[in-house]
Design a protein around this motif. Structure first.
Motif, PDB file in Angstrom:
ATOM      1  N   ALA A  36       0.848  -1.199   0.000  1.00  0.00           N
ATOM      2  CA  ALA A  36       0.000   0.000   0.000  1.00  0.00           C
ATOM      3  C   ALA A  36       0.882   1.247   0.000  1.00  0.00           C
ATOM      4  O   ALA A  36       1.966   1.244   0.582  1.00  0.00           O
ATOM      5  N   PRO A  37       0.413   2.319  -0.629  1.00  0.00           N
ATOM      6  CA  PRO A  37       1.204   3.550  -0.636  1.00  0.00           C
ATOM      7  C   PRO A  37       1.221   4.256   0.719  1.00  0.00           C
ATOM      8  O   PRO A  37       1.963   5.201   0.918  1.00  0.00           O
ATOM      9  N   GLY A  38       0.444   3.804   1.655  1.00  0.00           N
ATOM     10  CA  GLY A  38       0.360   4.370   3.010  1.00  0.00           C
ATOM     11  C   GLY A  38      -0.611   3.502   3.795  1.00  0.00           C
ATOM     12  O   GLY A  38      -0.729   2.315   3.531  1.00  0.00           O
ATOM     13  N   SER A  39      -1.319   4.096   4.726  1.00  0.00           N
ATOM     14  CA  SER A  39      -2.353   3.353   5.441  1.00  0.00           C
ATOM     15  C   SER A  39      -3.425   2.923   4.455  1.00  0.00           C
ATOM     16  O   SER A  39      -3.674   3.609   3.464  1.00  0.00           O
ATOM     17  N   ALA A  40      -4.068   1.787   4.745  1.00  0.00           N
ATOM     18  CA  ALA A  40      -5.082   1.267   3.831  1.00  0.00           C
ATOM     19  C   ALA A  40      -6.321   0.850   4.600  1.00  0.00           C
ATOM     20  O   ALA A  40      -6.226   0.380   5.738  1.00  0.00           O
ATOM     21  N   GLU A  74      -5.692   3.356  12.727  1.00  0.00           N
ATOM     22  CA  GLU A  74      -6.051   4.714  13.104  1.00  0.00           C
ATOM     23  C   GLU A  74      -7.443   4.986  12.556  1.00  0.00           C
ATOM     24  O   GLU A  74      -7.731   4.695  11.393  1.00  0.00           O
ATOM     25  N   ARG A  75      -8.275   5.514  13.406  1.00  0.00           N
ATOM     26  CA  ARG A  75      -9.649   5.796  12.990  1.00  0.00           C
ATOM     27  C   ARG A  75      -9.649   6.920  11.963  1.00  0.00           C
ATOM     28  O   ARG A  75      -9.016   7.940  12.144  1.00  0.00           O
ATOM     29  N   THR A  76     -10.346   6.679  10.850  1.00  0.00           N
ATOM     30  CA  THR A  76     -10.533   7.700   9.820  1.00  0.00           C
ATOM     31  C   THR A  76     -12.020   7.718   9.486  1.00  0.00           C
ATOM     32  O   THR A  76     -12.505   6.880   8.734  1.00  0.00           O
ATOM     33  N   GLY A  77     -12.739   8.629  10.110  1.00  0.00           N
ATOM     34  CA  GLY A  77     -14.193   8.652   9.953  1.00  0.00           C
ATOM     35  C   GLY A  77     -14.801   7.468  10.674  1.00  0.00           C
ATOM     36  O   GLY A  77     -14.521   7.222  11.846  1.00  0.00           O
ATOM     37  N   ARG A  78     -15.598   6.693   9.942  1.00  0.00           N
ATOM     38  CA  ARG A  78     -16.232   5.513  10.544  1.00  0.00           C
ATOM     39  C   ARG A  78     -15.393   4.249  10.380  1.00  0.00           C
ATOM     40  O   ARG A  78     -15.731   3.199  10.908  1.00  0.00           O
TER      41      ARG A  78
END
Length: 149
Positions: A36-40, A74-78
């Protein structure tokens, strides 16, 4: 990177993928995360695995990997964004420690492991142990690593 399914890259045809074991699924999920280019997100991982897995299955595997310390989230929105906790070498070391922790006779396991090392691997291990001792004065421990057993 595109959308090459890691399930095909690591597991063969669709019928074989349907019978994947938990360990194989974990390896495929980790491989996807490492590319992945970062978090996925779980949806991103599901897409990279070829889409034949249910979203809930991908979430279960990610949650198990999180409980084992192999990934962070890491939480990102829901949703959560997932990241490997270590590189490939760090994950291999984590698996080795987990196996060792599951054995009642650690001394016997370590003795067997060390006796099977190649001369080169033995030299590398001796060098690492000497460096760890030089760093903090404790034989066989890295800086900040707690004693345990």
């Amino acid at each position: 990177m595109g959308t090459t399914p890691f399930g095909k890259a690591l597991g063969g045809n669709g019928r074989e993928r349907a019978r994947r074991g938990q360990g194989q699924l974990e390896a495929q999920v980790l491989a996807a995360l490492h590319h992945a280019p970062g978090s996925a997100t779980a949806a991103w991982v599901q897409e990279r695995l070829g889409g034949d897995l249910a979203y809930t299955t991908v979430m279960t595997i990610l949650s198990r990997l999180h409980a084992k310390g192999a990934v962070t989230r890491e939480r990102t929105g829901r949703a959560y964004a997932w990241t490997p906790a270590a590189d490939e070498a760090g994950l291999a070391a984590l698996r080795m420690r987990r196996v060792l922790d599951g054995e009642p006779d650690r001394d016997a396991v370590l003795t067997s492991f060390v006796s099977a090392l190649s001369a080169h691997d033995e030299d590398v291990l001796r060098s690492l142990l000497a460096r760890a001792e030089d760093d903090d004065g404790t034989p066989g421990r890295g800086p900040g690593e707690a004693r345990g057993g």
